[in-house]
Motif scaffolding. Sequence first.
Motif, PDB file in Angstrom:
ATOM      1  N   GLN A 218       0.824  -1.205   0.000  1.00 32.59           N
ATOM      2  CA  GLN A 218       0.000   0.000   0.000  1.00 32.59           C
ATOM      3  C   GLN A 218       0.863   1.261   0.000  1.00 32.59           C
ATOM      4  OE1 GLN A 218      -3.289  -0.269  -0.653  1.00 32.59           O
ATOM      5  NE2 GLN A 218      -2.629  -2.414  -0.801  1.00 32.59           N
ATOM      6  N   LYS A 221       1.947   1.695  -3.535  1.00 28.45           N
ATOM      7  CA  LYS A 221       0.821   2.202  -4.323  1.00 28.45           C
ATOM      8  C   LYS A 221       0.689   3.713  -4.153  1.00 28.45           C
ATOM      9  CE  LYS A 221      -4.192   1.626  -4.886  1.00 28.45           C
ATOM     10  NZ  LYS A 221      -5.379   0.839  -4.433  1.00 28.45           N
ATOM     11  N   GLN A 222       0.752   4.183  -2.918  1.00 28.29           N
ATOM     12  CA  GLN A 222       0.657   5.618  -2.652  1.00 28.29           C
ATOM     13  C   GLN A 222       1.854   6.359  -3.257  1.00 28.29           C
ATOM     14  OE1 GLN A 222      -1.950   7.125  -1.398  1.00 28.29           O
ATOM     15  NE2 GLN A 222      -3.038   5.230  -0.900  1.00 28.29           N
ATOM     16  N   ASN A 225       1.503   6.900  -6.856  1.00 27.01           N
ATOM     17  CA  ASN A 225       0.492   7.925  -7.113  1.00 27.01           C
ATOM     18  C   ASN A 225       0.935   9.314  -6.652  1.00 27.01           C
ATOM     19  OD1 ASN A 225      -1.315   6.071  -8.230  1.00 27.01           O
ATOM     20  ND2 ASN A 225      -2.267   5.609  -6.263  1.00 27.01           N
ATOM     21  N   ALA A 227       1.592  10.314  -3.779  1.00 30.51           N
ATOM     22  CA  ALA A 227       1.103  10.677  -2.445  1.00 30.51           C
ATOM     23  C   ALA A 227       2.192  10.291  -1.443  1.00 30.51           C
ATOM     24  CB  ALA A 227      -0.207   9.957  -2.149  1.00 30.51           C
ATOM     25  N   GLU A 230       1.517  10.099   2.461  1.00 29.42           N
ATOM     26  CA  GLU A 230       0.672   8.950   2.789  1.00 29.42           C
ATOM     27  C   GLU A 230       1.475   7.660   2.655  1.00 29.42           C
ATOM     28  OE1 GLU A 230      -2.596   7.176   4.299  1.00 29.42           O
ATOM     29  OE2 GLU A 230      -2.276   9.340   4.041  1.00 29.42           O
ATOM     30  N   ALA A 231       2.336   7.606   1.637  1.00 29.40           N
ATOM     31  CA  ALA A 231       3.204   6.441   1.459  1.00 29.40           C
ATOM     32  C   ALA A 231       4.119   6.268   2.666  1.00 29.40           C
ATOM     33  CB  ALA A 231       4.039   6.593   0.188  1.00 29.40           C
TER      34      ALA A 231
END
Length: 261
Positions: A218, A221-222, A225, A227, A230-231
């Motif tokens: 996850q 994924k962040q 993107n 982010a 958030e990552a």
Amino acid sequence: MNKFLLGLVLLTLHATTSQATGEKYLSSETKLGLFIRSEFDDLAPEEVKSYEENYAAIVNKLKEKKATAKSDAMFLKHVFYTVHRKMLGEYEQYVTFSEIFKKEKKYDCVTGTALYALILDELGIDYQVHETDYHVYLVAYAGGKVYLFESTDALAGFAWDPKEIAERRAFVNQESIRINTELAMTGLASNEKSTQGATYIDNVVNLRQLAGLHYYNQALKQFNNNAHREAYKMIIIAQGIYPSQRIKNASSFMFSAAFED
């Protein structure tokens, strides 16, 4: 972004995740709470309850089947294909575990393997989850024999022939070596000699560490993107759960990306 960070993004788990902070179980009745997380999903209590009920129904049917099974091989084959047919639908990289319970039944190698591990745990079947550079898979043990559970292969993901299992496991590691060598040659791998060239990861992880790999995915994924903060939140939790070297490395570089301003 430097080349190492680009390499970091490429070094992900394909179809081929400080003490953990912010952990909050959305499920408490079963071990589903290791993977259905408030950090990933904004789920209503009734949704979580329905997931629990669906999971429990399949587990109970499998327990009934186990009581009348004629052999370990036939039972484990039944487990693999029944679970895949009923619970694993569309493969998609980096999906969260709760997607398994939704209409499309999306999964990846981490979440699919996690589902099998949870169910085998419920059934009292010994198993090991293997983490490799780009993939996660499971081997089960019963009656002195070994059985392969390859969650991303709906048609031929179950194997019991020792030679076939050895060949398939060797292929996964050979692919890791090939990709790692290519990345090193193109300058996208780490500068550390220990992570370059003909090396690969093949770790046995427990359920909690597998949950850490779910957070790692996850985080990636962040990061992909853009982010970055958030990552970084995700990777810090992953590191608290499972402080492997590659997660520590990811944490350092995600910190740089998140706070470079």
